[in-house]
Enzyme design. Structure first.
Site, short mmCIF file in Angstrom:
data_model
loop_
_atom_site.label_atom_id
_atom_site.label_comp_id
_atom_site.label_asym_id
_atom_site.label_seq_id
_atom_site.Cartn_x
_atom_site.Cartn_y
_atom_site.Cartn_z
CE LYS A 1 42.34 -27.37 -38.09
NZ LYS A 1 43.89 -27.65 -38.03
CE LYS B 1 20.40 -25.41 -9.50
NZ LYS B 1 20.56 -26.47 -8.47
CG HIS C 1 16.42 -28.64 -12.17
ND1 HIS C 1 15.94 -28.26 -11.13
CD2 HIS C 1 17.99 -29.04 -11.82
CE1 HIS C 1 16.95 -28.06 -10.38
NE2 HIS C 1 18.04 -28.20 -10.69
CG ASP D 1 46.86 -25.91 -38.30
OD1 ASP D 1 47.11 -25.88 -37.18
OD2 ASP D 1 45.50 -26.27 -38.67
#
Length: 495
Positions: A279, A134, A107, A316
């Site tokens: 955007k 893992k 981890h 939009d």
């Protein structure tokens, strides 16, 4: 824990992880016997120490004795940390049951190393003699997930790869696409055990996790923030309804160019919706831009062609303008008109960002007289000049009423969760408007719309713009007509 195991089985989990380090009182033999023998699902037993992010602070030998006991009592998997895996695996090699598997985990709570460094880590884990590797890292950018995907695809042993945090969400959901051994989900929102973990219910019902395969096409919405978006709900249900092998997810993106450069294969980011604040900046990353979107200067819909080229659209303005037009047609005493009911109307747009540009351009195209109001006047002026309109600051809107029966469209974030008691314009100023539209859809019923309703104006919800622009995006993504009734049912139920 037993109650939760049964619940996990009911809601569709394949196995359960037993986190012994979370038990306040723990008597190893009777407790493990009960948990393992009565579990309705295969079990992973984990006894995580504090030095690897867990709760256990006691003696290390006793901790490993408990893990060995779990193996003897019939646990299906043990999760042991890389730091002690060599010794632990040596201690059980003579006694290991036939179907029992050891997961060796590492981890990293700080960052995600390079793919090369993670590859070296997997090699170290493999050298311990484990059955499953893992690797858990922490995302500082959504592109960090690509390092884990690369490792899962190429690893020589079964591998679990997870990138923690909201930017790592896709690593949890796309595990089956890249050959991951398993992924983790929480039983409830309040039972999340790692940053970015999501509930089993959302995995199965919102993202259709069981349908994700190696050749599944990946779509999503790029934004920051993005977790509030209802788009995955709409698109995943629509894909499932017609049997499309596709999934749509939330992409929390900081750098649009880096995102598209990293995820460049035709089946990944096959299509994207694009929301604030990207955007406008996303325009620069496109190979082709639809002429209307180019004029607006903002995009919200990106399609990746089979040759890898990115094509951008703006849906939009179609969603919002058609919703406003229908709202005007429905007004009491409205006279049926040839053409658009917006023609000749005074149309006040609050905000000059991507959505503001869409509304201003769309209204002007329909013959409205556009007024753009923005916090900074220069930005308002720039947009107003492009659409042949008037500019002002947001503070001036309150006293602006050259005529009655105007149309107001809010595209600012004022009133969005969590600031639901805020409004961009005082209630008394709304009496001069016949219709008020708010692009915000969380919450659906904003203070602006509640105030407008009380003054007698017609209102158009942001959900209506979302639904209608979604129809257009779905058509662009799939070349199929949108399931309009399904979209509406889902928005009614969930918004």
């Amino acid at each position: 824990m037993l109650i939760q195991m049964r619940r996990a089985n009911e809601i569709g989990a394949d196995m359960v992880e037993i986190r012994l380090d979370y038990l306040r009182t723990f008597n190893p033999t009777p407790h493990l016997q009960t948990l393992i023998s009565q579990s309705p699902l295969p079990t992973i037993v984990t006894y995580r120490p504090t030095w690897e992010g867990g709760k256990y602070e006691g003696d290390e030998t006793k901790r490993q004795d408990v893990l060995r006991l779990a193996m003897e009592l019939g646990a299906d998997y043990i999760d042991v940390e890389l730091q002690v895996a060599d010794d632990f695996n040596r201690s059980i090699c003579e006694k290991k049951p036939h179907n029992f598997k050891v997961i060796v985990s590492s981890h990293n709570f700080h960052n995600t190393p390079s793919a090369e460094a993670i590859g070296n880590l997997v090699a170290r884990i493999q050298a311990t003699g484990c059955d499953i590797a893992k690797i858990v890292t922490t995302a500082s950018d959504i592109t960090d997930c690509a390092h884990i995907f690369q490792i899962m695809v190429h690893s020589q042993i079964p591998t679990i790869g997870i990138v923690m945090g909201e930017r790592g969400l896709i690593s949890r959901l796309l595990s089956p696409k890249f050959g991951g051994y398993l992924t983790y989900g929480a039983l409830e929102e309040d039972a999340i055990s790692a940053p970015g973990q999501i509930t089993v219910k959302n995995m199965l019902e919102l993202y259709n996790f069981r349908l994700i395969k190696a050749d599944t096409k990946v779509y999503g919405i790029i934004g920051k923030p993005v977790g509030h978006s209802k788009s995955p709900l709409l698109f995943n249900a629509a894909f499932k309804s017609v049997g499309l092998n596709s999934v749509y997810m939330h992409f929390l993106v900081d750098d649009v160019e880096k995102f598209f450069n990293t995820y460049s294969s035709p089946d990944f980011a096959s299509g994207c919706s694009c929301t604030i604040p990207h955007k406008e900046v996303a325009l620069k990353c496109m190979d082709e831009v639809d002429p209307i979107a180019k004029k607006i200067g903002a995009i919200n819909n990106i399609v990746r062609r089979p040759d890898g080229k990115l094509i951008a659209f703006n849906t939009d303005y179609i969603g919002a303008i058609t919703a406003i037009e229908d709202g005007l047609r429905g007004l009491d005493g409205a006279v049926p008109v040839v053409g658009s009911p917006l023609s000749g109307k005074m149309f006040v747009v609050l905000g000059a960002g991507g959505a503001g540009k869409s509304l201003a351009y769309g209204a002007a195209q329909k013959g409205a007289r556009v007024v753009v109001a923005n916090r900074t006047f220069e930005r308002a002026k720039e947009l107003a000049e492009k659409v042949g309109g008037k500019a002002m600051t947001l503070s001036e809107v309150e006293s602006f009423h050259p005529e009655e029966g105007m149309v107001l469209a809010n595209t600012t974030s004022v009133g969005m969760k969590p600031n639901i008691d805020q409004t961009p314009i005082p209630k008394h100023a709304l009496v001069h408007y016949c219709l008020v539209f708010d692009a915000i859809y969380t919450p659906k019923d904003t203070k602006l719309l509640r105030d407008a309703k009380e003054t007698g104006a017609a209102i158009v919800y942001g959900t209506e713009m979302l639904i209608r622009q979604g129809f257009e995006q779905y058509k662009n993504f799939t070349a199929l007509p949108a399931p309009e009734d399904l979209f509406r049912q889902l928005m009614e139920k969930h918004a």
